[in-house]
Design an enzyme around this catalytic site. Structure first.
Site, PDB file in Angstrom:
ATOM      1  N   ARG B  85     -52.463 -45.502  31.609  1.00 25.03           N
ATOM      2  CA  ARG B  85     -52.268 -44.132  31.145  1.00 25.03           C
ATOM      3  C   ARG B  85     -51.273 -44.085  29.980  1.00 25.03           C
ATOM      4  O   ARG B  85     -51.202 -43.083  29.266  1.00 25.03           O
ATOM      5  CB  ARG B  85     -51.790 -43.236  32.299  1.00 25.03           C
ATOM      6  CG  ARG B  85     -52.823 -43.018  33.390  1.00 25.03           C
ATOM      7  CD  ARG B  85     -54.047 -42.297  32.860  1.00 25.03           C
ATOM      8  NE  ARG B  85     -53.695 -40.993  32.322  1.00 25.03           N
ATOM      9  CZ  ARG B  85     -53.524 -39.898  33.048  1.00 25.03           C
ATOM     10  NH1 ARG B  85     -53.704 -39.942  34.350  1.00 25.03           N
ATOM     11  NH2 ARG B  85     -53.205 -38.763  32.484  1.00 25.03           N
ATOM     12  N   GLU B  93     -58.541 -56.153  29.595  1.00 24.54           N
ATOM     13  CA  GLU B  93     -58.535 -56.343  31.043  1.00 24.54           C
ATOM     14  C   GLU B  93     -59.773 -57.089  31.496  1.00 24.54           C
ATOM     15  O   GLU B  93     -60.842 -56.991  30.885  1.00 24.54           O
ATOM     16  CB  GLU B  93     -58.490 -54.967  31.723  1.00 24.54           C
ATOM     17  CG  GLU B  93     -58.301 -55.042  33.227  1.00 24.54           C
ATOM     18  CD  GLU B  93     -58.481 -53.700  33.931  1.00 24.54           C
ATOM     19  OE1 GLU B  93     -58.491 -52.661  33.262  1.00 24.54           O
ATOM     20  OE2 GLU B  93     -58.648 -53.721  35.171  1.00 24.54           O
ATOM     21  N   ASN B 181     -44.660 -52.110  22.113  1.00 26.13           N
ATOM     22  CA  ASN B 181     -43.433 -52.258  21.345  1.00 26.13           C
ATOM     23  C   ASN B 181     -42.258 -51.761  22.197  1.00 26.13           C
ATOM     24  O   ASN B 181     -42.449 -51.151  23.249  1.00 26.13           O
ATOM     25  CB  ASN B 181     -43.528 -51.562  19.985  1.00 26.13           C
ATOM     26  CG  ASN B 181     -43.641 -50.059  20.084  1.00 26.13           C
ATOM     27  OD1 ASN B 181     -42.926 -49.408  20.840  1.00 26.13           O
ATOM     28  ND2 ASN B 181     -44.549 -49.502  19.300  1.00 26.13           N
ATOM     29  N   ALA B 182     -41.054 -52.039  21.725  1.00 22.00           N
ATOM     30  CA  ALA B 182     -39.872 -51.775  22.556  1.00 22.00           C
ATOM     31  C   ALA B 182     -39.685 -50.291  22.837  1.00 22.00           C
ATOM     32  O   ALA B 182     -39.184 -49.913  23.896  1.00 22.00           O
ATOM     33  CB  ALA B 182     -38.614 -52.353  21.888  1.00 22.00           C
ATOM     34  N   ARG B 192     -41.526 -45.364  34.997  1.00 24.80           N
ATOM     35  CA  ARG B 192     -42.063 -46.185  36.080  1.00 24.80           C
ATOM     36  C   ARG B 192     -41.004 -46.908  36.898  1.00 24.80           C
ATOM     37  O   ARG B 192     -41.329 -47.823  37.657  1.00 24.80           O
ATOM     38  CB  ARG B 192     -43.080 -47.174  35.509  1.00 24.80           C
ATOM     39  CG  ARG B 192     -44.249 -46.518  34.772  1.00 24.80           C
ATOM     40  CD  ARG B 192     -45.037 -45.529  35.635  1.00 24.80           C
ATOM     41  NE  ARG B 192     -46.224 -45.029  34.937  1.00 24.80           N
ATOM     42  CZ  ARG B 192     -47.088 -44.178  35.453  1.00 24.80           C
ATOM     43  NH1 ARG B 192     -46.918 -43.687  36.673  1.00 24.80           N
ATOM     44  NH2 ARG B 192     -48.137 -43.768  34.758  1.00 24.80           N
TER      45      ARG B 192
END
Lengths: 238, 238, 238, 238
Positions: B85, B93, B181-182, B192
């Site tokens: 998401r 994948e 990216n960071a 999360r």
């Protein structure tokens, strides 16, 4: 025993939209007309049709982004998964953490080809025998039934929904809202329908193609000139 | 009978990266130094630490985008779904259309809390009783076993993988490559992981949090100054 | 009087990268090999070349996203503006709010065609007469000179940089860092170079094409197999 | 001599929209209600107000993405440049390649502070003296006038628009259509207005803030409940 529902169709319903062929014309004309582009686009005559075909052919995609559509979708999780790989869209989906799912599962319809023939990258699909159809029917139904009992057993024992749902199969139906603009939607159609006349022939799984076909019908209704240009141009998203 | 594998852990492995604190400094300095920013950033002294903290605090996020990391991930489908998401990332994948899946399934470890207590929006999780744990263990294992037999039965009958996989549960493991990216990665960590010191407390499902913790460890190693500033600023992605 | 610098070239320098043809192969193989894809890609043999050509031809674009490149760029503002319309990239640019700009301006080189011939949508460019060239040279230089004096006058009077810079022309040079992945980079090349063999012929302004050509050279060096497949496929970004 | 027009204001006009507070509620409820969320949201009572505030506070941003707004904008190029750095939006802008620009330029109004006081990262702006104001007025007007003559001279000599425009200053007005969703719009407001009550205080250039204020007024009218929650939450985009 719980009554399970088996469906072989998808739901794609237009919830709202701000999408018309005129939107494309208006946005495109700002590049050549600047402030004068503001006049209403009252109707689409030959010049406007030509402009939309030109934009499509030359792959000037940005004017198609101002037209947006919001859909309500019901589809099995394995279809939702493929759809949500399209990142140029906005999603809100039913949560198996916040809500007990309904016992609604996908089972292929009679016409769905079941057998893959050929080598990787060159598969075709064939109908399959009556026995194969029977196998799919029984094995899928039984697996759903068993999984549902497991889910219910865990819920009945007081286990959290997010833990219990681990047992549910990827053909359980989920629901979501999706907002896409016309450019992203054409990219979705190009990749998720397998049309022989397409310049780049795609090979989507039939179930997401069923969704894409429903999206396509709505798109055609809302933006008929753009839709015609999309097809004339080999179904390549601009 | 097939041997099913049950796992209670996640895999997140760093495949490659182009990520360092110096990347952030270099990109940030172009705004104030222009062409002079090109000199190598040889080391990170107090000025560079201060700059990174300043960028984080003021939410100047773009300099963090030039640092990229690629991970190899193994996780159950219900975790992969949540991860994907996040749209500011690149994914490839394992495909259940092109490949037979392996019989590897997720089963919660002993320490995983199983019971949700409280009202919507204010849940806490508690361990659960021995009986509840036993119920989860048995119901999940049996559901996986049954589903796997159904999958194998269909495959053995010559049915296409993409049709047979409909029976598999969302706790079957999948694998993927992810490049982030960071900046996007910090947004992922903020949402999360459930850390009490965070300015915006998130309530992720434990299983994706396990992935996020692995990501966090790698991030901390590669970009220690950025990581420290992220925590000091309340774990809000800039 | 200030010494103004006039340049007729662009700077695109590779700052760092995590980009190789092997990245594409690795990411693509996860779909068919899952966990087995993890083995190092030691070399690119015929199978790997074929896979990359296949991905390009079938427009499977996502495996190309894991390869990232960071460039340092110097170009006039009107070129930077076009470049930054590409949203799948990360930018940090020199700020005329935080820094006094340098008196470096773009002036077309001898070989730059100056005259547009034909109807909208079907223009070609021709060299132009000596007089036209002289006119461009003088008018541009004088405008830059006058604008620069105005800028300096305001700065000398203590006016803020962000106010004074309003007088500067769009051909003043700016500098920026750009990070793009290979997929986005191919899209950039497809749109910003005008190559006759391209399936969709683009008509970029020559100055951004000069940047794109420099990007293309670096890309070709880092990812030769991908680059070859990109050209073989008509320079359509997958 | 050509009549130049000097403006000190910005234009942001709502062209069309599909944006209401009810859109947010509808999309958010699918996560907890699934198919039952489809019932029309007839009105926004306390429950709906509470839900929107909850989403904002917890930074559940995705439900705000289904509301889209299209604006027609007139602003100087240096403002357009800042605006287009926001990548979660769709743009079509007047082209100086396809169209001769109009002689309309930005000149700061009486009230615009001209002098920056303080150290980098801690600037404040002050009004400036009458002399400074006079300097800006004259230097800017003269630079625009000179640049415009250079542009016209090149065009009169038959030089291509895209070459001639190099002489024009960044305060020349351009026009564009922008489509943003409410989430992206709130991010734009958070960064491009400098409001003391904001949790993260931004320091935008005054001219883009003028645009942002016009956007904000329209947003407030279309989505009053969302707007109130945005302010109550410290103007942090969810």
């Amino acid at each position: 025993m719980t009554d399970l529902t088996f469906r072989d169709d998808m739901t794609v319903r237009l919830v709202k939209h701000s999408a018309s062929d005129a939107d494309v014309v208006l946005a495109a004309r700002v590049s050549t007309q600047g402030p004068e582009s503001q006049s209403e686009v009252w109707g689409l005559g030959p010049a406007e049709h030509g402009l939309i075909r030109y934009l499509m052919r030359e792959r000037h995609g940005s004017p198609f982004e101002h037209a947006t559509m919001t859909f309500y979708v019901e589809a099995p999780i394995f279809v939702i998964r493929e759809w949500q790989r399209h990142r140029m869209a906005s999603y809100n989906e039913e949560s198996a953490r916040y809500r007990e799912l309904e016992p609604v599962f996908y089972l292929p319809a009679e016409g769905r080809n079941l057998v893959q023939v050929g080598k990787p990258g060159r598969y075709t699909f064939e109908s399959g025998s009556a026995l194969q159809r029977e196998t799919v029917r029984n094995a899928t139904r039984e697996a759903c039934d068993f999984a549902w009992q497991s889910y219910r057993t865990m819920l009945a024992a007081g286990v959290a929904r997010e833990v219990a749902r681990a047992a549910l199969p990827v053909n359980v139906y989920s629901s979501m809202y999706v907002t896409m603009n016309a450019r992203s939607l054409m990219n979705f159609l190009g990749l998720r329908t397998g049309v022989d006349s397409a310049r780049f022939r795609s090979h989507p799984q039939r179930e997401i193609e069923m969704c894409a076909e429903l999206v396509e019908g709505i798109f055609q209704t809302l933006m008929p000139v753009t839709y015609e240009a999309f097809n004339a141009g080999g179904r390549v998203a601009p």
